[in-house]
Design a protein around this motif. Structure first.
Motif, mmCIF file in Angstrom:
data_model
loop_
_atom_site.group_PDB
_atom_site.id
_atom_site.type_symbol
_atom_site.label_atom_id
_atom_site.label_comp_id
_atom_site.label_asym_id
_atom_site.label_seq_id
_atom_site.Cartn_x
_atom_site.Cartn_y
_atom_site.Cartn_z
ATOM 1 N N SER A 1 0.844 -1.213 0.000
ATOM 2 C CA SER A 1 0.000 0.000 0.000
ATOM 3 C C SER A 1 0.875 1.258 0.000
ATOM 4 C CB SER A 1 -0.991 -0.016 1.168
ATOM 5 O OG SER A 1 -0.330 0.271 2.366
ATOM 6 N N SER B 1 -4.963 -7.190 -2.257
ATOM 7 C CA SER B 1 -5.363 -8.015 -1.104
ATOM 8 C C SER B 1 -6.241 -9.190 -1.541
ATOM 9 C CB SER B 1 -6.133 -7.173 -0.071
ATOM 10 O OG SER B 1 -5.345 -6.082 0.363
ATOM 11 N N THR C 1 -3.286 10.567 3.358
ATOM 12 C CA THR C 1 -3.213 9.147 3.763
ATOM 13 C C THR C 1 -3.029 8.975 5.269
ATOM 14 O OG1 THR C 1 -0.845 9.134 3.229
ATOM 15 C CG2 THR C 1 -2.357 8.349 1.521
ATOM 16 N N SER D 1 -4.980 -1.371 -3.566
ATOM 17 C CA SER D 1 -4.805 -2.155 -2.330
ATOM 18 C C SER D 1 -5.871 -3.247 -2.224
ATOM 19 C CB SER D 1 -4.876 -1.253 -1.095
ATOM 20 O OG SER D 1 -3.851 -0.297 -1.129
ATOM 21 N N THR E 1 2.193 8.256 5.041
ATOM 22 C CA THR E 1 3.052 7.465 4.147
ATOM 23 C C THR E 1 4.527 7.839 4.270
ATOM 24 O OG1 THR E 1 1.218 7.290 2.577
ATOM 25 C CG2 THR E 1 3.421 6.784 1.736
ATOM 26 N N VAL F 1 -5.318 4.518 -4.908
ATOM 27 C CA VAL F 1 -4.604 3.798 -3.846
ATOM 28 C C VAL F 1 -5.517 2.739 -3.213
ATOM 29 C CG1 VAL F 1 -3.527 4.020 -1.575
ATOM 30 C CG2 VAL F 1 -2.974 5.667 -3.363
ATOM 31 N N PRO G 1 -8.316 -3.553 4.817
ATOM 32 C CA PRO G 1 -8.729 -3.352 3.424
ATOM 33 C C PRO G 1 -10.072 -4.011 3.081
ATOM 34 C CG PRO G 1 -6.791 -4.800 3.565
ATOM 35 C CD PRO G 1 -7.008 -4.223 4.924
#
Length: 791
Positions: A204, A359, A226, A355, A237, A351, A387
């Protein structure tokens, strides 16, 4: 009964940052621990380990729950100390992430590991089955991987990775030990590179880095997008990368590139040019003083790629995007993000999409269930939702269709299709029957390991509901409830931050009256932190500003009456404390028959910060305890010194152990390492007190106090601080009054007084301080800014 792993003594091999902190946390938990490293080339043979232990005191946040615990650690080296392994029940290897070094060490220690002991490798991503190859046959069934997250005292996640040869009983035993003794949230991972947390977590971050470039955003803007705005930690991040170390970050990315050649996202498993450039320059993040961010005086600067230089960090969210992210309905929020043409919104959708895609694609190979992935991200990376939970909340089918459209349109980072199970008509992966396992194609309930029976309210995933018990009584301040057939009732507060107002005070008194008739004991426990942030200041200030002194005095008297009701209840009242217990919250636990603290309990009588003194019976209780500890004719003053400093300086403990050192907790109070077991242990304590013939203490009528001599001695300390400008005149005023109350007023030294006398002193001095303009300024400032005012 579960497979208990009985650990009297443990060894940690490797005294680097991680190994030393794991050893520290084992010691916090009362495990006798030996810390090993190489023998020093010169000086004392254990020099390397001695230095590592000394360094523990300097780390922030503190790995040790009390500085005094450092001396409990035993230092050893591989040349002369291997015999010490013979007494160990658990050996954790935590040396550098190199397969050859780890295997060499195993060959060296194998003959010294006793036949019953468990050997675990703390690795963040090396192959467990590969590591096991060099072990003798008799050790293989007792070997597995364990991955603590940094810092190990505070990060809830521990991943357990069994090898093909690991005994099921060994796995269950270590899971039980990690959960109860060390307080961890355990996720069992498959033996794949980087396991679950780092596999999804680092991906991620890589996705965020890729889309930073794609949408031309600044590093500070990405961090604004984020972090808490999407339920992630403040470090977001790039600040996270700086804290971890950019060299470590680059190494982890390279490991992914080397070990996952067939991953459809493989082309992204390399450091962006700018990350490589920073590492080559030695700008490795926080430890080097510069990375993506650096500090100049008071300013925080961020790297600007276009200018090739640092600029002042602004990191503003676009106003439209900030408003969009406040939308309560996740389905509307995601629809708006996807539809928006704003680069910040497009970045966020991209994003999330990538992700989710990653996943879902890898779920079957890396974990047994979707629950394991969601918990790994929550507990190891501090995400408020994992997620799969995020996807399910946003509308499973709709989001799945959008991801599929983006894959076909070539917008996603990889063109690998979503797995078929995503589209089998489901509304998500979590429901009342459990969480989806692609490997078993079934909803799998939570673990049946008996250790989890100790968690009445485990961390709930979306789609999970736990019974809230039966309400016995409630008002606007509290709820008294109990489980069907249970003989211990629970009081939970309903106010914001669990602050204490009249409704809470009246509610507690009424609830205790009911409990005396219908239950064997009561626990004061909150479903969420904090325990209590103290008295409701805005209500108190309102009474003062309206000139309602009678109402104000009545509130203080009611506060004291509630504390006394807790203390003299005919059934034991046990306080179950985690997180903040400030002011009145601290006083309630001081009056309970016993307190049970989560390790991370931050306790303090902080009233001085708002220009007041504790008046919910806290100072009275210190005087009572000092009298009891000193004994007839003993030195009461000596017993008061620590407590006085704690209150006058508004100290807040940084752990439950430190609360004992500050005299805010009693030596007999229990400390629980897993916050999810707190209620279980508190109920057990209440039941044990009841079953062993509980009676409340007799009223304290002969309390020996330090009197005028005590007050004068405290004042001498304070005058020096005032003259040295360490405290303001108003601080001096507050502290003098605290000293006056705690010493029992202007009476002879060793005079005998009763509780009522001390409570009256508390009230008088509290009301006098409350009427001072400087105190009212402090209260108003705290309400406005959340920070204390030094005036």
């Amino acid at each position: 009964m579960s497979n208990q792993l009985l650990v009297r003594r443990a060894a940690v091999l490797g005294a680097g940052v991680m190994g030393a902190q794991i050893a520290a946390h084992l010691t916090n938990a009362g495990v006798d621990t030996v810390l090993f490293d190489l023998a020093a080339k010169e000086g004392a043979p254990n020099g390397i380990v001695d230095k590592a232990i000394a360094n523990l005191a300097k780390l922030s946040p503190a790995p040790l729950a009390s500085k005094a615990l450092a001396e409990r650690l035993t230092a050893a080296n591989y040349d002369t100390g291997l015999e010490l392994l013979r007494d160990c029940d658990l050996v954790i290897e935590a040396i550098a992430e190199r397969m050859d070094w780890k295997q060499d060490l195993y060959k060296k220690i194998a003959d010294h590991v006793p036949d019953h002991a468990v050997l675990a490798s703390n690795t963040s991503g090396l192959g467990i089955n590969k590591l096991a190859e060099v072990l003798p046959e008799k050790l293989r069934h007792r070997f597995l991987g364990v991955h603590f997250f940094n810092p190990p005292r505070y990060m809830h996640l521990a991943e357990l990775i069994p090898a093909k040869t690991t005994d099921a009983a060994v796995l269950e035993g270590l899971e039980t030990f990690l959960t109860t003794t060390l307080g961890k949230g355990v996720v069992i991972a498959k033996d794949t590179p980087n396991f679950i947390g780092n596999r999804v977590g680092v991906f991620s971050m890589l996705a965020a880095m890729h889309h930073t470039e794609q949408f031309g955003l600044g590093f500070d803007t990405v961090d604004a997008l984020t972090g808490p705005a999407i339920g992630r930690p403040k470090s977001a991040t790039y600040r996270t990368a700086d804290v971890v170390g950019l060299d470590t970050m680059a190494h982890v990315i390279k490991t992914m590139g080397d070990t996952l050649p067939d991953d459809p996202w493989h082309q992204y498993f390399k450091s962006p040019k700018w990350l490589t450039a920073l590492v080559e320059k030695g700008a490795l993040g926080q430890k080097a003083g510069a990375g993506f961010y650096t500090k100049k005086g008071k300013d925080i600067l961020v790297l600007d790629l276009k200018a090739q230089d640092y600029r002042v960090s602004a990191g503003e969210l676009d106003a439209d995007i900030a408003a969009l992210l406040k939308e309560k309905d996740p389905a509307k929020k995601f629809a708006a993000l996807r539809a928006s043409t704003n680069p910040q919104a497009q970045f966020l959708w991209a994003v999330f999409r990538d992700s989710f895609h990653y996943s879902a694609f890898h779920l079957e190979s890396i974990a047994d269930t979707a629950r394991d992935v969601d918990f790994a991200m929550r507990w190891g990376y501090g995400w408020s939702l994992g997620p799969f939970e995020t996807w399910q909340a946003a509308g499973w089918k709709q989001v799945a269709d959008w991801i599929a459209e983006d894959i076909v349109a070539g917008k996603a980072m990889a063109n690998a299709p979503l797995p078929n199970w995503v589209f089998d008509g489901r509304d998500g992966v979590h429901n009342k029957d459990g969480s989806y396992s692609p490997g078993r194609n079934a909803q799998v309930p939570r673990s049946s390991n008996p250790v989890y029976a100790r968690q009445r309210f485990p961390d709930a995933l979306i789609g999970e509901k736990f019974s809230q018990g039966q309400t016995v009584f409630e008002n606007d301040g509290i709820r008294l409830w109990a489980d069907d057939g249970d003989d211990i009732a629970v009081i939970s507060f309903k106010t914001k931050m669990h602050t204490v107002n009249d409704h809470v005070l009246n509610g507690i008194q009424e609830a205790i009256g009911i409990a005396e008739k219908k239950f064997k004991g009561v626990v004061i426990w909150q479903p969420k932190e904090p325990f209590s942030a103290g008295a409701d200041l805005s209500g108190a200030l309102g009474l003062l500003q309206a000139g309602d002194l009678k109402g104000f005095e009545a509130m203080v008297a009611n506060f004291q009456a509630t504390s006394q009701r807790i203390k003299y209840s005919l059934v034991p009242v046990v306080a179950a404390v985690r997180g903040l217990a400030l002011g009145g919250g601290c006083e309630f636990q001081m009056h309970s028959a016993r307190s049970v603290f989560a390790l991370e309990s931050y306790i303090g009588l902080v009233e001085a910060g708002v220009g007041l003194l504790p008046a919910g019976g806290g100072l009275k209780e210190f005087a009572v305890r000092a009298s009891e500890a000193a004994g007839p004719g003993g030195d009461v003053f000596a017993e008061l010194k620590t407590a006085f400093e704690s209150v006058a300086m508004g100290k807040v403990s940084t752990s439950a152990f430190e609360a004992r050192e500050l005299k805010l907790a009693r030596d007999g109070d229990r400390v629980v390492f897993n916050a999810f077991e707190l209620l279980h242990v508190a109920k057990a304590q209440a039941r044990a007190l009841a079953e062993s013939g509980y009676r409340p203490p007799l009223p304290a009528r002969r309390i020996q106090v330090a009197g005028d001599v005590g007050i004068a001695t405290f004042k001498m300390m304070l005058v020096n601080m005032l003259e040295g400008r360490f405290i303001s005149p108003h601080d001096y005023e507050i502290a003098t009054r605290i000293a006056t109350v705690i010493c029992g007023g202007e009476v002879d030294r060793n005079a005998l007084v009763d509780e009522e006398w001390l409570l009256k002193l508390e009230r008088e001095h509290f009301v006098a301080l409350a009427q001072m303009p400087k105190t009212q300024e402090r209260i108003a400032h705290m309400l406005k800014t959340g920070k204390p005012l030094r005036n």
